[in-house]
Design a protein around this motif. Sequence first.
Motif, PDB file in Angstrom:
ATOM      1  N   SER A   1     -82.294  87.050  40.019  1.00  0.00           N
ATOM      2  CA  SER A   1     -81.269  88.053  40.273  1.00  0.00           C
ATOM      3  C   SER A   1     -79.944  87.657  39.608  1.00  0.00           C
ATOM      4  O   SER A   1     -79.287  88.475  38.971  1.00  0.00           O
ATOM      5  CB  SER A   1     -81.075  88.233  41.780  1.00  0.00           C
ATOM      6  N   ILE A   2     -79.564  86.401  39.768  1.00  0.00           N
ATOM      7  CA  ILE A   2     -78.320  85.908  39.156  1.00  0.00           C
ATOM      8  C   ILE A   2     -78.420  85.984  37.634  1.00  0.00           C
ATOM      9  O   ILE A   2     -77.492  86.431  36.954  1.00  0.00           O
ATOM     10  CB  ILE A   2     -78.023  84.464  39.624  1.00  0.00           C
ATOM     11  N   GLN A   3     -79.559  85.574  37.114  1.00  0.00           N
ATOM     12  CA  GLN A   3     -79.781  85.611  35.666  1.00  0.00           C
ATOM     13  C   GLN A   3     -79.710  87.055  35.149  1.00  0.00           C
ATOM     14  O   GLN A   3     -79.084  87.321  34.126  1.00  0.00           O
ATOM     15  CB  GLN A   3     -81.142  84.993  35.354  1.00  0.00           C
ATOM     16  N   ALA A   4     -80.319  87.974  35.863  1.00  0.00           N
ATOM     17  CA  ALA A   4     -80.306  89.373  35.449  1.00  0.00           C
ATOM     18  C   ALA A   4     -78.902  89.957  35.494  1.00  0.00           C
ATOM     19  O   ALA A   4     -78.500  90.714  34.600  1.00  0.00           O
ATOM     20  CB  ALA A   4     -81.254  90.189  36.333  1.00  0.00           C
ATOM     21  N   ARG A   5     -78.137  89.586  36.511  1.00  0.00           N
ATOM     22  CA  ARG A   5     -76.754  90.074  36.604  1.00  0.00           C
ATOM     23  C   ARG A   5     -75.900  89.550  35.447  1.00  0.00           C
ATOM     24  O   ARG A   5     -75.098  90.285  34.871  1.00  0.00           O
ATOM     25  CB  ARG A   5     -76.145  89.689  37.944  1.00  0.00           C
ATOM     26  N   MET A   6     -76.066  88.265  35.142  1.00  0.00           N
ATOM     27  CA  MET A   6     -75.315  87.672  34.026  1.00  0.00           C
ATOM     28  C   MET A   6     -75.720  88.324  32.701  1.00  0.00           C
ATOM     29  O   MET A   6     -74.875  88.612  31.857  1.00  0.00           O
ATOM     30  CB  MET A   6     -75.539  86.156  33.973  1.00  0.00           C
ATOM     31  N   TRP A   7     -76.997  88.559  32.540  1.00  0.00           N
ATOM     32  CA  TRP A   7     -77.492  89.201  31.321  1.00  0.00           C
ATOM     33  C   TRP A   7     -76.912  90.612  31.209  1.00  0.00           C
ATOM     34  O   TRP A   7     -76.481  91.040  30.144  1.00  0.00           O
ATOM     35  CB  TRP A   7     -79.012  89.225  31.348  1.00  0.00           C
ATOM     36  N   SER A   8     -76.870  91.293  32.327  1.00  0.00           N
ATOM     37  CA  SER A   8     -76.318  92.644  32.355  1.00  0.00           C
ATOM     38  C   SER A   8     -74.844  92.634  31.958  1.00  0.00           C
ATOM     39  O   SER A   8     -74.393  93.485  31.191  1.00  0.00           O
ATOM     40  CB  SER A   8     -76.500  93.243  33.756  1.00  0.00           C
ATOM     41  N   VAL A   9     -74.082  91.687  32.475  1.00  0.00           N
ATOM     42  CA  VAL A   9     -72.662  91.584  32.144  1.00  0.00           C
ATOM     43  C   VAL A   9     -72.481  91.294  30.656  1.00  0.00           C
ATOM     44  O   VAL A   9     -71.620  91.885  30.004  1.00  0.00           O
ATOM     45  CB  VAL A   9     -71.977  90.503  33.007  1.00  0.00           C
ATOM     46  N   MET A  10     -73.288  90.397  30.117  1.00  0.00           N
ATOM     47  CA  MET A  10     -73.138  90.000  28.720  1.00  0.00           C
ATOM     48  C   MET A  10     -73.662  91.067  27.747  1.00  0.00           C
ATOM     49  O   MET A  10     -73.068  91.295  26.702  1.00  0.00           O
ATOM     50  CB  MET A  10     -73.881  88.684  28.461  1.00  0.00           C
ATOM     51  N   GLU A  11     -74.726  91.708  28.094  1.00  0.00           N
ATOM     52  CA  GLU A  11     -75.410  92.631  27.166  1.00  0.00           C
ATOM     53  C   GLU A  11     -74.918  94.065  27.263  1.00  0.00           C
ATOM     54  O   GLU A  11     -74.857  94.766  26.258  1.00  0.00           O
ATOM     55  CB  GLU A  11     -76.920  92.579  27.444  1.00  0.00           C
ATOM     56  N   TYR A  12     -74.588  94.520  28.444  1.00  0.00           N
ATOM     57  CA  TYR A  12     -74.228  95.924  28.656  1.00  0.00           C
ATOM     58  C   TYR A  12     -72.794  96.008  29.188  1.00  0.00           C
ATOM     59  O   TYR A  12     -72.570  95.913  30.387  1.00  0.00           O
ATOM     60  CB  TYR A  12     -75.211  96.590  29.638  1.00  0.00           C
TER      61      TYR A  12
END
Length: 177
Positions: A140-151
């Motif tokens: 979940s944390i990884q997905a949130r960080m990815w979301s912040v960085m990518e989108y």
Amino acid sequence: MEKTRYISNRGVRHELSDQLLGRIRETNSNAAEHIITAIKDDSNCMDFRFNRHTSSTNNIFDYFNGGKLHMPADICPQKFNEELEFWGLPETALEMCCFTKYVSYFDNLNILKVLEEGECKRNFMFEKVATMARGHGWMSIQARMWSVMEYPTSSMLAKVKLLSKISVEVIFIITYI
């Protein structure tokens, strides 16, 4: 006695000379097949009717009569492609002025398909990341960080990150100018 032959297309009659009939026969196209089956050898007059795009048919008959092939302005290139296939004419028969417009239409169509596929993949990944972010634990944390960085429009934190990135870049540009 010479036979009088006519092809009528939506009220526009074209006289069909033996020379023109020969050129149409050489194409081995759907049009040639339709016309040849309609010709009756015992008749002095043949009137063959069909329903095709009028200005395309006029331009194609001009081409068969020894002229140049141009694509009418009032037709979609995709529809004109269907007309070329019906009459058994290659795309390369088009004059250069119309050929570039014709080809660029299909190039743009292919580009749009590629962009739509990319957008679909991007939306799929965004949904996948959003689903993972709703979970618990490290994923979940990884997905949130990815979301912040990518989108950059995915959340307020992502917008802040984008704004801070732009601010830092402006500072570097001002500093080194």
